[in-house]
Design a protein around this motif. Structure first.
Motif, PDB file in Angstrom:
ATOM      1  N   VAL A  10       0.859  -1.198   0.000  1.00  0.00           N
ATOM      2  CA  VAL A  10       0.000   0.000   0.000  1.00  0.00           C
ATOM      3  C   VAL A  10       0.888   1.238   0.000  1.00  0.00           C
ATOM      4  CG1 VAL A  10      -1.895   1.199   1.159  1.00  0.00           C
ATOM      5  CG2 VAL A  10      -1.645  -1.281   1.435  1.00  0.00           C
ATOM      6  N   GLY A  13       5.284   4.877  -3.553  1.00  0.00           N
ATOM      7  CA  GLY A  13       6.543   5.621  -3.689  1.00  0.00           C
ATOM      8  C   GLY A  13       7.617   4.690  -3.151  1.00  0.00           C
ATOM      9  N   CYS A  34      -1.767  -1.207  -3.997  1.00  0.00           N
ATOM     10  CA  CYS A  34      -2.782  -0.194  -3.726  1.00  0.00           C
ATOM     11  C   CYS A  34      -2.137   1.185  -3.681  1.00  0.00           C
ATOM     12  CB  CYS A  34      -3.445  -0.500  -2.382  1.00  0.00           C
ATOM     13  SG  CYS A  34      -4.553   0.797  -1.817  1.00  0.00           S
ATOM     14  N   ASP A  35      -2.759   2.131  -4.352  1.00  0.00           N
ATOM     15  CA  ASP A  35      -2.346   3.535  -4.247  1.00  0.00           C
ATOM     16  C   ASP A  35      -3.540   4.388  -4.665  1.00  0.00           C
ATOM     17  OD1 ASP A  35       0.721   5.007  -4.241  1.00  0.00           O
ATOM     18  OD2 ASP A  35      -1.022   6.199  -4.830  1.00  0.00           O
ATOM     19  N   ALA A  72       3.206   1.770   3.167  1.00  0.00           N
ATOM     20  CA  ALA A  72       4.206   2.789   2.812  1.00  0.00           C
ATOM     21  C   ALA A  72       3.512   4.057   2.305  1.00  0.00           C
ATOM     22  CB  ALA A  72       5.169   2.225   1.775  1.00  0.00           C
ATOM     23  N   THR A  73       2.512   4.460   3.044  1.00  0.00           N
ATOM     24  CA  THR A  73       1.737   5.665   2.716  1.00  0.00           C
ATOM     25  C   THR A  73       2.322   6.865   3.482  1.00  0.00           C
ATOM     26  OG1 THR A  73       0.382   5.253   4.645  1.00  0.00           O
ATOM     27  CG2 THR A  73      -0.392   4.314   2.558  1.00  0.00           C
ATOM     28  N   ASN A  75       2.618   9.310   6.569  1.00  0.00           N
ATOM     29  CA  ASN A  75       2.636   8.854   7.969  1.00  0.00           C
ATOM     30  C   ASN A  75       1.250   8.781   8.622  1.00  0.00           C
ATOM     31  OD1 ASN A  75       5.300   9.083   7.367  1.00  0.00           O
ATOM     32  ND2 ASN A  75       5.679  10.909   8.622  1.00  0.00           N
ATOM     33  N   LEU A  81      -4.134   1.984   8.792  1.00  0.00           N
ATOM     34  CA  LEU A  81      -4.029   0.897   7.812  1.00  0.00           C
ATOM     35  C   LEU A  81      -3.346  -0.327   8.411  1.00  0.00           C
ATOM     36  CD1 LEU A  81      -3.272   2.845   4.500  1.00  0.00           C
ATOM     37  CD2 LEU A  81      -5.436   1.834   5.250  1.00  0.00           C
ATOM     38  N   LYS A  96       8.730   3.684   8.402  1.00  0.00           N
ATOM     39  CA  LYS A  96       9.067   4.633   9.461  1.00  0.00           C
ATOM     40  C   LYS A  96       8.526   5.991   9.089  1.00  0.00           C
ATOM     41  CE  LYS A  96      11.392   7.494   7.839  1.00  0.00           C
ATOM     42  NZ  LYS A  96      11.322   8.386   6.651  1.00  0.00           N
ATOM     43  N   PRO A  97       8.221   6.903   9.963  1.00  0.00           N
ATOM     44  CA  PRO A  97       8.045   6.648  11.375  1.00  0.00           C
ATOM     45  C   PRO A  97       6.819   5.748  11.547  1.00  0.00           C
ATOM     46  CG  PRO A  97       7.121   8.783  10.822  1.00  0.00           C
ATOM     47  CD  PRO A  97       7.764   8.257   9.574  1.00  0.00           C
ATOM     48  N   ASN A 122      10.091  -0.463   9.262  1.00  0.00           N
ATOM     49  CA  ASN A 122      11.199  -0.421   8.293  1.00  0.00           C
ATOM     50  C   ASN A 122      12.286   0.580   8.706  1.00  0.00           C
ATOM     51  OD1 ASN A 122      12.777  -1.094   6.156  1.00  0.00           O
ATOM     52  ND2 ASN A 122      11.649   0.137   4.667  1.00  0.00           N
ATOM     53  N   TYR A 125      18.054   1.684   8.050  1.00  0.00           N
ATOM     54  CA  TYR A 125      19.490   1.948   8.219  1.00  0.00           C
ATOM     55  C   TYR A 125      20.215   0.890   9.048  1.00  0.00           C
ATOM     56  CZ  TYR A 125      19.365   5.937   5.283  1.00  0.00           C
ATOM     57  OH  TYR A 125      19.251   6.711   4.168  1.00  0.00           O
ATOM     58  N   TRP A 165       2.645  16.445   1.500  1.00  0.00           N
ATOM     59  CA  TRP A 165       2.308  15.884   2.817  1.00  0.00           C
ATOM     60  C   TRP A 165       3.486  15.902   3.791  1.00  0.00           C
ATOM     61  CZ3 TRP A 165       4.730  11.796   5.087  1.00  0.00           C
ATOM     62  CH2 TRP A 165       5.454  10.920   4.275  1.00  0.00           C
ATOM     63  N   PHE A 166       4.730  15.741   3.293  1.00  0.00           N
ATOM     64  CA  PHE A 166       5.903  15.706   4.178  1.00  0.00           C
ATOM     65  C   PHE A 166       6.037  16.989   5.010  1.00  0.00           C
ATOM     66  CE2 PHE A 166       7.784  12.331   1.441  1.00  0.00           C
ATOM     67  CZ  PHE A 166       8.387  11.540   2.406  1.00  0.00           C
ATOM     68  N   ASP A 179      11.166  12.428  10.197  1.00  0.00           N
ATOM     69  CA  ASP A 179      11.457  11.862   8.874  1.00  0.00           C
ATOM     70  C   ASP A 179      12.863  11.264   8.806  1.00  0.00           C
ATOM     71  OD1 ASP A 179      11.148  11.343   6.082  1.00  0.00           O
ATOM     72  OD2 ASP A 179      12.325  13.132   5.646  1.00  0.00           O
ATOM     73  N   HIS A 183      15.547   7.558  11.674  1.00  0.00           N
ATOM     74  CA  HIS A 183      16.495   6.529  11.219  1.00  0.00           C
ATOM     75  C   HIS A 183      17.751   6.510  12.096  1.00  0.00           C
ATOM     76  CE1 HIS A 183      14.812   4.995   7.535  1.00  0.00           C
ATOM     77  NE2 HIS A 183      14.689   6.180   6.990  1.00  0.00           N
TER      78      HIS A 183
HETATM   79  N1  NAD Z   1      12.694   3.570   5.055  1.00  0.00           N
HETATM   80  C1  NAD Z   1      13.113   4.507   4.232  1.00  0.00           C
HETATM   81  O1  NAD Z   1      14.297   4.624   3.974  1.00  0.00           O
HETATM   82  C2  NAD Z   1      12.106   5.433   3.607  1.00  0.00           C
HETATM   83  C3  NAD Z   1      12.440   6.197   2.488  1.00  0.00           C
HETATM   84  C4  NAD Z   1      11.457   7.018   1.928  1.00  0.00           C
HETATM   85  C5  NAD Z   1      10.189   7.092   2.501  1.00  0.00           C
HETATM   86  N2  NAD Z   1       9.919   6.355   3.600  1.00  0.00           N
HETATM   87  C6  NAD Z   1       8.588   6.399   4.233  1.00  0.00           C
HETATM   88  O2  NAD Z   1       7.647   5.819   3.324  1.00  0.00           O
HETATM   89  C7  NAD Z   1       6.383   6.464   3.450  1.00  0.00           C
HETATM   90  C8  NAD Z   1       5.973   6.992   2.079  1.00  0.00           C
HETATM   91  O3  NAD Z   1       6.917   7.950   1.661  1.00  0.00           O
HETATM   92  P1  NAD Z   1       7.178   8.216   0.100  1.00  0.00           P
HETATM   93  O4  NAD Z   1       8.464   8.940  -0.018  1.00  0.00           O
HETATM   94  O5  NAD Z   1       6.984   6.970  -0.672  1.00  0.00           O
HETATM   95  O6  NAD Z   1       5.963   9.214  -0.185  1.00  0.00           O
HETATM   96  P2  NAD Z   1       5.231   9.456  -1.578  1.00  0.00           P
HETATM   97  O7  NAD Z   1       4.375  10.652  -1.398  1.00  0.00           O
HETATM   98  O8  NAD Z   1       6.234   9.430  -2.690  1.00  0.00           O
HETATM   99  O9  NAD Z   1       4.333   8.154  -1.788  1.00  0.00           O
HETATM  100  C9  NAD Z   1       3.226   7.887  -0.977  1.00  0.00           C
HETATM  101  C10 NAD Z   1       2.182   7.197  -1.853  1.00  0.00           C
HETATM  102  O10 NAD Z   1       1.094   6.804  -1.012  1.00  0.00           O
HETATM  103  C11 NAD Z   1      -0.125   7.042  -1.713  1.00  0.00           C
HETATM  104  N3  NAD Z   1      -1.192   7.166  -0.716  1.00  0.00           N
HETATM  105  C12 NAD Z   1      -1.468   8.215   0.081  1.00  0.00           C
HETATM  106  N4  NAD Z   1      -2.489   7.923   0.915  1.00  0.00           N
HETATM  107  C13 NAD Z   1      -2.856   6.640   0.634  1.00  0.00           C
HETATM  108  C14 NAD Z   1      -3.845   5.777   1.148  1.00  0.00           C
HETATM  109  N5  NAD Z   1      -4.650   6.141   2.145  1.00  0.00           N
HETATM  110  N6  NAD Z   1      -3.963   4.538   0.596  1.00  0.00           N
HETATM  111  C15 NAD Z   1      -3.145   4.154  -0.416  1.00  0.00           C
HETATM  112  N7  NAD Z   1      -2.186   4.944  -0.943  1.00  0.00           N
HETATM  113  C16 NAD Z   1      -2.040   6.167  -0.414  1.00  0.00           C
HETATM  114  C17 NAD Z   1       0.133   8.298  -2.511  1.00  0.00           C
HETATM  115  O11 NAD Z   1      -0.746   8.418  -3.611  1.00  0.00           O
HETATM  116  C18 NAD Z   1       1.588   8.104  -2.936  1.00  0.00           C
HETATM  117  O12 NAD Z   1       1.701   7.472  -4.195  1.00  0.00           O
HETATM  118  C19 NAD Z   1       6.572   7.562   4.486  1.00  0.00           C
HETATM  119  O13 NAD Z   1       6.123   7.116   5.729  1.00  0.00           O
HETATM  120  C20 NAD Z   1       8.073   7.800   4.514  1.00  0.00           C
HETATM  121  O14 NAD Z   1       8.528   8.256   5.767  1.00  0.00           O
HETATM  122  C21 NAD Z   1      10.839   5.527   4.149  1.00  0.00           C
END
Ligand code: NAD
Length: 349
Positions: A10, A13, A34-35, A72-73, A75, A81, A96-97, A122, A125, A165-166, A179, A183
């Motif tokens: 879900v 990104g 899902c997105d 991975a939506t 935060n 979810l 994370k978070p 997740n 690091y 959103w960030f 954010d 890590h």
């Molecule tokens: N672990 C890591 O190294 C790492 C790296 C980047 C991002 N992240 C985390 O991943 C998460 C997503 O970040 P991102 O950079 O991919 O953001 P992003 O905005 O690029 O992607 C988020 C996606 O979620 C979709 N979305 C939003 N609400 C939704 C919902 N209710 N149901 C389904 N889809 C939905 C959006 O349309 C978008 O495509 C965040 O929590 C971020 O902190 C972690």
């Protein structure tokens, strides 16, 4: 029917990397995506060869036979979810978070306990050769008892999705602290053996991003820099710093320094990017030594491999929901302390 774990993802990104990680492991297959964004959904489905696609996560949980999901939506949606998936009997790897507040994080852990399913965060690091090598050295007693640390992630200019959103508190829960700081905090805590925090004090600023937001007319309702000091029940102290925009030399500056009774260690980036080095410093026989990891002979697993292994081996994952709660306690404590100007205490030391 294949004996592979059936996984849904879900948010596509970072979630697209989850899908790739599962497919590379080979013991799982990504069967549903899902997105909310249909074009991103179709593009990722095509790339990953997945035919089951949804814009509503709960519909996906209901309609597809799944063993596990990645969340991975943004935060704000992590907690609802994750809880919905756990209640459907699915194991969850949540980005994370973990959540936006301690309360949400605790509800996620309770849902996992009730469902008897794995909840992994997740904290990516940790999952590197450098981090694994350092953990092995700490566990072998090379640094002794860790009593002080500093863990940092600063960016010269690197605000993710400026105006999206960030940078909105109601969707992200905070700025660079939640954010990026998350890590480096997890990495330090993991190496320290996840001691119990008893007091947190911190501050938050919005200087450079505030001016950029004004000029570019973008929404920015979080901090651009935060810092904190955490005291633990075992007497250790940790300093944490994170920013998305600060006037420094390198594009990215990441360092985790931990000092112990017998030695010290550093995990840091080199060259201002995403290459890392790990070093240990000891005193032996009246001499000071530096030890550096040249090469790991067996590679560390990815977070996706660890999640799959934990499910197949019916054991808790390496990065647990309980650890995620501790991280949230510290992050929330720093934000509270920044707001009130007071130290936040969790119990006697
Ligand atoms: N672990 C890591 O190294 C790492 C790296 C980047 C991002 N992240 C985390 O991943 C998460 C997503 O970040 P991102 O950079 O991919 O953001 P992003 O905005 O690029 O992607 C988020 C996606 O979620 C979709 N979305 C939003 N609400 C939704 C919902 N209710 N149901 C389904 N889809 C939905 C959006 O349309 C978008 O495509 C965040 O929590 C971020 O902190 C972690």
């Amino acid at each position: 029917m294949s004996s592979k774990l059936r996984i849904g993802v879900v948010g596509l990104g970072m979630g697209a990397w989850h899908a790739q990680g599962y497919q590379e492991d080979g013991r799982a297959e990504v069967v549903a995506l899902c997105d909310l964004d249909k074009s991103r959904l179709e593009e990722t489905a095509c790339k990953c060869g997945v035919s089951e696609v949804f814009t509503d996560a709960e519909e996906m949980f209901r309609k597809v036979s799944l063993d596990a999901v990645s969340i991975a939506t943004p935060n704000k949606f992590h907690a609802p979810l994750t809880i919905a998936a756990l209640r459907r009997g699915l194991h969850v790897l949540c980005e994370k978070p973990m959540a936006m507040t301690v309360r949400e994080a605790e509800r996620m852990v309770a849902a996992a306990q009730q469902a008897k399913r794995n909840l992994m965060i997740n904290f990516s690091y940790r999952f590197s050769d450098m981090s694994y090598a350092l953990k092995q050295q700490v566990e072998a007693g090379v640094v002794g008892e860790i009593y002080f640390g500093r863990t940092v992630w600063h960016r010269r200019r690197g605000i993710p999705g400026f105006g999206g959103w960030f940078t909105r508190k109601e969707l992200a829960g905070g700025g660079p602290l939640i954010d990026l700081g998350v890590h480096r905090l997890d990495l330090a805590l993991w190496l320290m053996g996840y001691p119990e925090p008893v007091a947190v004090s911190g501050d938050a600023h919005n200087v450079i991003a505030k001016e950029l937001a004004r000029k570019q007319r973008k929404a920015f309702t979080v901090e651009d820099l935060a810092c904190g000091i955490v005291k633990f029940a075992n007497g250790a102290t940790l300093m944490l710093e994170a920013s998305w925009a600060v006037n420094i030399n390198e594009p990215e500056h990441m360092v985790t320094l931990l000092c112990g009774t017998k030695g010290g260690l550093v995990q840091k980036n080199v060259g201002g990017g995403y290459e890392f080095t790990a070093e240990l410093y000891t005193e032996e026989g009246g001499n000071l030594y530096t030890k550096k990891l040249d090469q790991a002979l067996s590679p560390a697993p990815s977070a996706y491999t660890e999640f799959i292994s934990s499910i197949l081996e019916k054991r808790p994952p390496m990065a647990t929901g309980d650890q995620g709660v501790k991280v949230m306690k510290i992050l929330e404590g720093i934000y509270k302390s920044a707001e009130t100007g007071r130290e936040v205490r969790y119990g006697a030391r």
